[in-house]
Write an enzyme that holds these catalytic residues in place. Structure first.
Site, PDB file in Angstrom:
ATOM      1  N   ARG A  79     -67.093  55.966 -35.105  1.00 34.65           N
ATOM      2  CA  ARG A  79     -66.639  54.868 -34.240  1.00 34.65           C
ATOM      3  C   ARG A  79     -67.767  54.462 -33.299  1.00 34.65           C
ATOM      4  NH1 ARG A  79     -62.593  55.222 -29.351  1.00 34.65           N
ATOM      5  NH2 ARG A  79     -61.814  53.096 -29.188  1.00 34.65           N
ATOM      6  N   PHE A  84     -70.568  50.611 -24.793  1.00 32.52           N
ATOM      7  CA  PHE A  84     -69.550  51.586 -24.424  1.00 32.52           C
ATOM      8  C   PHE A  84     -69.949  52.978 -24.898  1.00 32.52           C
ATOM      9  CE2 PHE A  84     -64.884  53.047 -25.182  1.00 32.52           C
ATOM     10  CZ  PHE A  84     -64.961  53.885 -24.073  1.00 32.52           C
ATOM     11  N   GLN A  87     -69.101  57.565 -31.178  1.00 30.20           N
ATOM     12  CA  GLN A  87     -68.212  58.723 -31.247  1.00 30.20           C
ATOM     13  C   GLN A  87     -68.363  59.449 -32.575  1.00 30.20           C
ATOM     14  OE1 GLN A  87     -64.159  57.870 -30.140  1.00 30.20           O
ATOM     15  NE2 GLN A  87     -63.329  59.699 -31.121  1.00 30.20           N
ATOM     16  N   ASN A 126     -60.562  62.708 -26.912  1.00 35.19           N
ATOM     17  CA  ASN A 126     -59.269  63.399 -26.963  1.00 35.19           C
ATOM     18  C   ASN A 126     -58.153  62.419 -27.303  1.00 35.19           C
ATOM     19  OD1 ASN A 126     -58.294  62.123 -24.510  1.00 35.19           O
ATOM     20  ND2 ASN A 126     -59.550  63.571 -23.337  1.00 35.19           N
ATOM     21  N   PHE A 137     -68.177  61.942 -27.660  1.00 36.79           N
ATOM     22  CA  PHE A 137     -68.850  60.643 -27.683  1.00 36.79           C
ATOM     23  C   PHE A 137     -70.043  60.676 -26.747  1.00 36.79           C
ATOM     24  CE2 PHE A 137     -65.397  60.286 -24.579  1.00 36.79           C
ATOM     25  CZ  PHE A 137     -66.010  59.706 -23.471  1.00 36.79           C
ATOM     26  N   LEU A 146     -63.002  56.106 -17.672  1.00 37.01           N
ATOM     27  CA  LEU A 146     -62.724  57.370 -18.356  1.00 37.01           C
ATOM     28  C   LEU A 146     -62.732  58.569 -17.409  1.00 37.01           C
ATOM     29  CD1 LEU A 146     -64.847  56.950 -21.624  1.00 37.01           C
ATOM     30  CD2 LEU A 146     -62.462  56.318 -21.211  1.00 37.01           C
ATOM     31  N   HIS A 150     -61.531  62.324 -19.416  1.00 36.04           N
ATOM     32  CA  HIS A 150     -62.392  62.946 -20.426  1.00 36.04           C
ATOM     33  C   HIS A 150     -63.424  63.828 -19.729  1.00 36.04           C
ATOM     34  CE1 HIS A 150     -61.057  60.382 -23.862  1.00 36.04           C
ATOM     35  NE2 HIS A 150     -60.739  59.568 -22.862  1.00 36.04           N
TER      36      HIS A 150
END
Length: 363
Positions: A79, A84, A87, A126, A137, A146, A150
């Site tokens: 991903r 951003f 991942q 997660n 990531f 986040l 995370h």
């Protein structure tokens, strides 16, 4: 990028003096068959020892079994979202729906002490609170939304270009079209001192050195190009390609006014890159950089010659002949003449082959 430290060199000294107990892990990444720069990561063993221990063991594969492959080797980045994060770490299903930690399928959030306040941070992916596994990531921009959700457990120290290249790879619905994968991974005993061009971040926007003036950019790009030349001479063509691309990024960066020396070096780097790409059989990419030079200087014999070589690689022999002839029109050269004769022979063979194919169609 490095807080109170002005340069990477100052940051490196601080790491070696006060953080010798920290774990340094690495990924050797690839996009398809193309080697990227090694990514070296520092883990926050002092702040998130349990989370860092999980990541370290997955890098070495020390706890994998015949039933459970607890190892990042050959796993993918499934991903990617520009500006951003990238991942990866799904070691069981390779699609973002799996993962497994060394402690069991999942383990709890350790703490949220570190914030997502800059690019190149390592953080756990997660599915909600206390569902950490092997997925992680790497941020490519600040992500404050986040924070508190995370666990940040490390950061990338070297090889930011590999992260940026995966970030920039073509995707469909956030999934890379070409496989971005971990070809090698492990733990390093210590962080090697920065050598050659490593004092300059792989992308200018991540650089902490002064590159606000043409002389400074020229100094950086010249050093990077020289490293690329050495790698090319040593036949490490893929690594040389990335150095030439890095030098070009600096010379084409915003924030400074290029002078004639910078423009001349840019042309040199583009020509060197086109030669490197031809050697790697990446002919379409080679043509892009030849065209960039020819747009500025239509009389560049090297560009015409290398573009012709790329066209030969693509079996566009008639077009290659045109470029060789254009190069000869600017001055006689034995090498160009020999290449022209070869391209004309290949063009004739191609036409004869096509005629025979058409003749069989109408028997």
């Amino acid at each position: 990028e490095y807080g109170e430290f002005q340069t990477f060199q100052h940051y490196f000294k601080q790491i070696n003096l006060s953080e010798r107990s920290m774990t340094f892990c690495y990924f050797d990444l690839k996009i398809g068959d193309d080697d990227l720069e090694r990514v070296v990561m520092k883990l926050y063993d002092d702040i998130t020892p349990r989370t860092a221990g999980n990541f370290r063991a997955l890098c070495t594969g020390e706890q994998k079994t015949s039933d459970l492959n607890l190892h990042f080797l050959n796993s993918i980045f499934h991903r990617v979202i520009v500006d951003f994060m990238i991942q990866g770490g799904d070691i069981t299903r390779m699609d973002g729906t799996g993962g497994h930690s060394i402690y069991g399928p999942q383990f709890d959030d350790e703490n949220f002490e570190k914030k997502h306040d800059r690019p190149f941070l390592l953080s756990m992916a997660n599915r909600g609170a206390n569902t950490n596994s092997s997925q992680f990531f790497i941020t490519t921009a600040p992500a404050p939304h986040l924070d508190g959700k995370h666990v940040v457990f490390g950061e990338v120290l070297r090889g930011q270009s590999a992260v940026r290249e995966i970030e920039g790879t073509r995707c469909q619905e956030d999934k890379p079209v070409e496989t971005c994968w971990v070809a090698g991974c492990g733990v390093m005993d210590s962080l090697p001192e920065p050598v050659e061009d490593e004092i300059y971040a792989d992308y200018p926007k991540d650089c902490t050195e002064d590159i606000s003036k043409a002389a400074k950019v020229l100094e950086a790009a010249q050093l990077i190009k020289n490293v690329g030349n050495k790698l090319f001479k040593d036949q490490e063509f893929s690594r040389a390609k990335h150095k030439y691309l890095k030098a070009i990024r600096y010379l084409e960066s915003d924030g400074y006014e290029p002078d004639d020396s910078c423009r001349a070096l840019l042309t040199t780097c583009q020509l060197n890159l086109s030669q490197c790409l031809n050697t790697l059989c990446q002919y379409k990419e080679a043509m892009v950089y030849c065209n960039s030079v020819l747009d500025k200087d239509p009389t560049s014999v090297k560009s015409l010659f290398r573009r012709a070589k790329a066209k030969e690689g693509l079996e566009e022999f008639d077009e290659a002949v045109k470029d060789y002839k254009a190069a000869l029109a600017l001055g006689e050269d034995k090498g160009v003449r020999s290449a022209l004769n070869r391209a004309e022979q290949m063009s004739k063979r191609q036409r004869d082959k096509d005629r025979q194919a058409y003749a069989r169609m109408f028997k």
